[in-house]
Design a protein around this motif. Structure first.
Motif, PDB file in Angstrom:
ATOM      1  N   ILE A  50       0.741  -1.104  -0.074  1.00 28.25           N
ATOM      2  CA  ILE A  50       0.131   0.149  -0.167  1.00 28.25           C
ATOM      3  C   ILE A  50       1.637   1.272  -0.174  1.00 28.25           C
ATOM      4  O   ILE A  50       1.891   1.361   0.327  1.00 28.25           O
ATOM      5  N   ILE A  51       0.237   2.506  -0.766  1.00 26.87           N
ATOM      6  CA  ILE A  51       1.217   3.778  -0.681  1.00 26.87           C
ATOM      7  C   ILE A  51      -0.048   4.553   0.083  1.00 26.87           C
ATOM      8  O   ILE A  51      -1.083   4.606  -0.372  1.00 26.87           O
ATOM      9  N   SER A  52       0.792   5.098   0.414  1.00 24.39           N
ATOM     10  CA  SER A  52      -0.660   6.130   1.994  1.00 24.39           C
ATOM     11  C   SER A  52       0.545   7.850   1.250  1.00 24.39           C
ATOM     12  O   SER A  52       1.672   7.616   1.009  1.00 24.39           O
ATOM     13  N   GLU A  53      -0.467   8.629   1.835  1.00 23.73           N
ATOM     14  CA  GLU A  53      -0.175  10.126   2.240  1.00 23.73           C
ATOM     15  C   GLU A  53       1.163  10.186   3.284  1.00 23.73           C
ATOM     16  O   GLU A  53       2.805  10.380   3.219  1.00 23.73           O
ATOM     17  N   ARG A  54       1.434   8.779   4.031  1.00 20.79           N
ATOM     18  CA  ARG A  54       2.327   9.068   5.326  1.00 20.79           C
ATOM     19  C   ARG A  54       3.400   8.501   4.679  1.00 20.79           C
ATOM     20  O   ARG A  54       5.144   8.734   4.409  1.00 20.79           O
ATOM     21  N   ASP A  55       3.138   7.548   3.279  1.00 20.96           N
ATOM     22  CA  ASP A  55       4.715   6.570   2.907  1.00 20.96           C
ATOM     23  C   ASP A  55       5.201   8.293   2.090  1.00 20.96           C
ATOM     24  O   ASP A  55       6.437   8.146   2.007  1.00 20.96           O
ATOM     25  N   ILE A  56       4.811   8.881   1.135  1.00 19.37           N
ATOM     26  CA  ILE A  56       5.095   9.530   0.374  1.00 19.37           C
ATOM     27  C   ILE A  56       5.190  10.729   0.966  1.00 19.37           C
ATOM     28  O   ILE A  56       6.914  11.053   1.193  1.00 19.37           O
TER      29      ILE A  56
END
Length: 145
Positions: A50-56
């Motif tokens: 999963i890619i989230s805003e937090r990851d970015i």
């Protein structure tokens, strides 16, 4: 209430991206769709992460300037926290709190993707459930009195 009840109302559509997509393209898609995360799937549809805003944001802080051209696979979370359609909402909320995530992919008993729920979906479900319980108690008290 169980996760399957939320999906009946919300639907099972889940936005996905590929591991080779750029961070900029994913950030644009998340913004356009007004969502906080996307599942990462390979060309065959297998769930990779999963890619989230937090990851970015975390990836940008680590890598500095020029991160928008990097690939999703460099920023995505691979260790997924998942639930099933039979998972109780209260258990899902506990998972989100304990594991510090905001989105839970929903997988059936055979590991197939059924949908995804967010912390907002779960909180809304709990509020709706509490309101229904309060109305039932009011009706009970009114009938008894």
């Amino acid at each position: 209430m169980i996760i399957g009840s939320i999906l009946k109302t919300k639907g099972s559509e889940v936005f996905s991206v590929g591991p080779e997509d750029t961070i900029l393209s994913v950030a644009r898609s998340l913004t356009e769709r007004r969502i906080g995360a996307a599942l990462v799937r390979d060309a065959g549809g297998a769930l990779l992460g999963i890619i989230s805003e937090r990851d970015i944001v975390g990836g940008m802080a680590s890598h500095g300037p020029g991160t928008t051209g990097l690939k999703v696979e460099e920023f995505m979370t691979r260790d997924l926290v998942t639930v099933t359609p039979q998972t109780h909402v209260t258990h899902a909320l506990a998972l989100i709190t304990h594991r510090r995530v905001r989105h839970l992919p929903v997988l059936d008993g055979e590991g197939r993707l059924c949908g995804m729920v967010s912390i907002g979906d779960l909180v809304k479900a709990r509020i709706d459930e509490a309101e229904q319980e309060a109305e039932a108690l009011k009706a009970y008290v009114a009938a008894a009195g």
